[in-house]
Structures are given as C-alpha cells and as structure tokens.
Design an enzyme around this catalytic site. Structure first.
Site, PDB file in Angstrom:
ATOM      1  N   GLU A  85      -6.583   4.516   8.338  1.00  0.00           N
ATOM      2  CA  GLU A  85      -6.392   5.927   7.999  1.00  0.00           C
ATOM      3  C   GLU A  85      -7.630   6.507   7.330  1.00  0.00           C
ATOM      4  O   GLU A  85      -7.938   7.688   7.487  1.00  0.00           O
ATOM      5  CB  GLU A  85      -5.152   6.077   7.116  1.00  0.00           C
ATOM      6  CG  GLU A  85      -3.868   5.809   7.887  1.00  0.00           C
ATOM      7  CD  GLU A  85      -2.686   5.431   7.020  1.00  0.00           C
ATOM      8  OE1 GLU A  85      -1.640   5.106   7.593  1.00  0.00           O
ATOM      9  OE2 GLU A  85      -2.814   5.452   5.774  1.00  0.00           O
ATOM     10  N   SER A  87       4.128  -2.388  10.411  1.00  0.00           N
ATOM     11  CA  SER A  87       5.579  -2.414  10.613  1.00  0.00           C
ATOM     12  C   SER A  87       6.218  -3.740  10.201  1.00  0.00           C
ATOM     13  O   SER A  87       7.144  -4.230  10.861  1.00  0.00           O
ATOM     14  CB  SER A  87       5.936  -2.081  12.073  1.00  0.00           C
ATOM     15  OG  SER A  87       5.520  -0.766  12.395  1.00  0.00           O
ATOM     16  N   GLU A 117      -4.662  -5.059  10.834  1.00  0.00           N
ATOM     17  CA  GLU A 117      -3.651  -4.044  11.065  1.00  0.00           C
ATOM     18  C   GLU A 117      -3.900  -3.350  12.402  1.00  0.00           C
ATOM     19  O   GLU A 117      -4.740  -2.435  12.487  1.00  0.00           O
ATOM     20  CB  GLU A 117      -3.662  -3.003   9.938  1.00  0.00           C
ATOM     21  CG  GLU A 117      -3.214  -3.554   8.597  1.00  0.00           C
ATOM     22  CD  GLU A 117      -2.814  -2.427   7.656  1.00  0.00           C
ATOM     23  OE1 GLU A 117      -1.717  -2.496   7.091  1.00  0.00           O
ATOM     24  OE2 GLU A 117      -3.580  -1.469   7.504  1.00  0.00           O
ATOM     25  N   GLY A 120       3.375   1.913  11.030  1.00  0.00           N
ATOM     26  CA  GLY A 120       4.391   2.941  10.871  1.00  0.00           C
ATOM     27  C   GLY A 120       5.142   3.309  12.135  1.00  0.00           C
ATOM     28  O   GLY A 120       5.894   4.278  12.152  1.00  0.00           O
ATOM     29  N   HIS A 126      -9.264   0.931   5.505  1.00  0.00           N
ATOM     30  CA  HIS A 126      -7.982   1.119   6.178  1.00  0.00           C
ATOM     31  C   HIS A 126      -8.177   2.083   7.348  1.00  0.00           C
ATOM     32  O   HIS A 126      -8.987   2.998   7.291  1.00  0.00           O
ATOM     33  CB  HIS A 126      -6.958   1.676   5.189  1.00  0.00           C
ATOM     34  CG  HIS A 126      -5.560   1.647   5.696  1.00  0.00           C
ATOM     35  ND1 HIS A 126      -5.067   2.599   6.575  1.00  0.00           N
ATOM     36  CD2 HIS A 126      -4.534   0.787   5.473  1.00  0.00           C
ATOM     37  CE1 HIS A 126      -3.821   2.314   6.858  1.00  0.00           C
ATOM     38  NE2 HIS A 126      -3.460   1.218   6.202  1.00  0.00           N
ATOM     39  N   ASN A 183       0.856  -1.181   0.000  1.00  0.00           N
ATOM     40  CA  ASN A 183       0.000   0.000   0.000  1.00  0.00           C
ATOM     41  C   ASN A 183       0.896   1.237   0.000  1.00  0.00           C
ATOM     42  O   ASN A 183       1.493   1.580   1.018  1.00  0.00           O
ATOM     43  CB  ASN A 183      -0.905  -0.013   1.232  1.00  0.00           C
ATOM     44  CG  ASN A 183      -1.753   1.240   1.360  1.00  0.00           C
ATOM     45  OD1 ASN A 183      -1.890   2.011   0.415  1.00  0.00           O
ATOM     46  ND2 ASN A 183      -2.323   1.446   2.537  1.00  0.00           N
ATOM     47  N   TRP A 184       0.983   1.907  -1.157  1.00  0.00           N
ATOM     48  CA  TRP A 184       1.874   3.064  -1.267  1.00  0.00           C
ATOM     49  C   TRP A 184       1.307   4.307  -0.584  1.00  0.00           C
ATOM     50  O   TRP A 184       2.010   5.307  -0.449  1.00  0.00           O
ATOM     51  CB  TRP A 184       2.146   3.363  -2.743  1.00  0.00           C
ATOM     52  CG  TRP A 184       3.138   2.429  -3.368  1.00  0.00           C
ATOM     53  CD1 TRP A 184       3.644   1.287  -2.821  1.00  0.00           C
ATOM     54  CD2 TRP A 184       3.756   2.572  -4.652  1.00  0.00           C
ATOM     55  NE1 TRP A 184       4.525   0.692  -3.686  1.00  0.00           N
ATOM     56  CE2 TRP A 184       4.613   1.459  -4.820  1.00  0.00           C
ATOM     57  CE3 TRP A 184       3.651   3.504  -5.671  1.00  0.00           C
ATOM     58  CZ2 TRP A 184       5.372   1.277  -5.979  1.00  0.00           C
ATOM     59  CZ3 TRP A 184       4.399   3.321  -6.824  1.00  0.00           C
ATOM     60  CH2 TRP A 184       5.269   2.220  -6.969  1.00  0.00           C
ATOM     61  N   LYS A 185       0.021   4.271  -0.219  1.00  0.00           N
ATOM     62  CA  LYS A 185      -0.627   5.414   0.424  1.00  0.00           C
ATOM     63  C   LYS A 185      -0.455   6.662  -0.454  1.00  0.00           C
ATOM     64  O   LYS A 185      -0.508   6.560  -1.675  1.00  0.00           O
ATOM     65  CB  LYS A 185      -0.105   5.599   1.854  1.00  0.00           C
ATOM     66  CG  LYS A 185      -0.246   4.315   2.687  1.00  0.00           C
ATOM     67  CD  LYS A 185       0.106   4.501   4.132  1.00  0.00           C
ATOM     68  CE  LYS A 185      -0.073   3.184   4.883  1.00  0.00           C
ATOM     69  NZ  LYS A 185       0.175   3.336   6.331  1.00  0.00           N
TER      70      LYS A 185
END
Length: 249
Positions: free
Chosen positions: A95, A209, A163, A169, A93, A9-11
């Site tokens: 986020e 992570s 997650e 992160g 997700h 996932n490059w976000k």
C-alpha cells in the site's frame, strides 16, 4: 531456532478505545510461544506501548522516513518511533509502494536508517495478480528483496513478509504450494547473500487474508515463521485464534 511471530498491522484504523484489544490479547496470551507484535497508527504508538508494558506484546510502527530529521512535514522518523516505544517498523508494504509510489531503493534507505536507529524492520515483498498470472512472481520477489534489504541486515533486525498483493483483504490466498515456493525462494536468496547464519535466522512471514480458520494450514508450510495480519488483527477475538494456531505450529 527462529522465534515465530504474529504481527498485526492496524493500517489506518483505530482510536484510543481500540487499545482495549491489547489488554484482551495480553490476558489471552500471557506467555505465548511466539512473538506478538502490534503496529498501530503513529498517533497511538506511545499509548499502545504504555498499555502493553509488562505484557508479551511488542509495539511497532507502520513506516518511517529515510532521513533522521528535517523539513518533512507529516512524516515520522525512526528515532521518533523508537522514542514513542516502537521496537519494529513495517517498510515497503504494497500500500505504501502503490499509494505513495515508494521504490525499493527508498525502502532500502528507510530500512538502513531504521536499523541504525535500533529498530527491527519488517520489509514487505509481493506480486500483483498480473505478475502472478504472467509467471513473473519469483523475478518480482527477487528484485524487491535484493533492492529493498540493506547490507547491514541480520537475523535480529530483519523480518521479511511475503504478501501477494492480490490476496490482501480479498479473502483469496495462494495455494500452500505457492506460498511454500516463495518462502523457500526467499530463504535460498537470503542464505546466498548473507551466508547460512544470517540467512537461516531471518524470519519469513506470510500475509494476505490470514484468518483463524486458515492459519494452521499456512503455518504448516516449511519456512513460514508466522504472519503479518491486517484486518484480522484489529480485535482480540479475530487475532487470538491466529496466535493460538502459530503457538501450536
């Protein structure tokens, strides 16, 4: 037999120059034993799909709208993603749930339309550190799972990514026992809802992570079928060791 998956996932990262990483990955893994998925930002999906054509790399999106089209400025429909070359879409997700206040009901509506459009979905679930410390993890995960996954889910159109929000992160990861507990719980819940056929065929990914130096230990946990990787998926140098570890698992 569930095919393992290494999903990146490059976000909100990357430009056209970043697509060189796809060719580097394709060269390093011409015939992987796992499925390799890269989900770049929406403006890069079409070019990524073109770059990955003829390789073992599949392309996906990071979100889609719950409506097929209409007056939704700035949004992207499932059909647009598929037309651009995406075969998967990440939904729910943490986020998105936090930054855009998405509810599980909204995630479910998006997933339903995505599945009907022919996209496979990666639906994310996970708890905050406060919820983990309050021993509410399984209650939170169970609620997100039941409310986010539509009834038309199958082993072909559904992947679940666990997650833990506090591990994304941060460099922190749960213990292997904690990861195993959640993945076993997810498998049991899926089997109870959809029956053993579908329940055992849905792939379960861990995210938070994941690095080349901890991937093998994570992939050795039962019911972990791969990983949803954030920052470490941005370069072939960082993502390739994770793929190698998954192939060896």
């Amino acid at each position: 037999m569930r095919q393992k998956m290494a999903a990146g996932n490059w976000k909100m990262n990357g430009t056209s120059a970043s697509l060189d990483a796809l060719q580097a990955l394709a060269k390093a893994h011409p015939a992987p034993g796992c499925e390799i998925l890269i989900c770049p930002p929406a403006p890069l999906i079409h070019r990524a799909a073109q770059s990955a054509a003829g390789t073992a790399i599949t392309i996906g999106g990071q979100d889609c709208h719950s409506a097929p089209s209409g007056a939704h400025t700035g949004d992207t429909s499932a059909e647009m993603l598929r037309d651009a070359g995406a075969r998967y879409v990440i939904l729910g997700h943490s986020e998105r749930r936090s930054d855009h206040h998405e509810t599980s009901a909204e995630v479910r509506a998006k997933a339903r339309l995505a599945m009907e459009t022919g996209l496979a979905t990666i639906i994310c679930v996970g708890e905050t550190l406060t919820q983990r410390e309050a021993a509410n993890t399984l209650d939170i995960i169970g609620g997100q799972l039941s409310e986010s996954v539509p009834d038309l889910a199958t082993g072909e159109n559904l992947v679940i990514a666990y997650e833990p929000i506090w591990a994304i992160g941060t460099g922190k990861i749960p213990t292997m026992a904690q990861i195993g507990e959640v993945h076993d719980f997810l498998r049991t819940r899926l089997e109870a809802r959809f029956g053993p056929g579908v329940g055992r065929s849905v792939r379960l990914l861990y995210g938070g992570s994941v690095k080349g130096n901890n991937a093998a230990e994570i992939f050795a946990v039962p019911n972990v079928d791969g990983a949803l990787v954030g920052g470490a998926s941005l370069t072939a140098e960082d993502f390739s060791p994770i793929i190698t570890a998954l192939d060896a698992a």
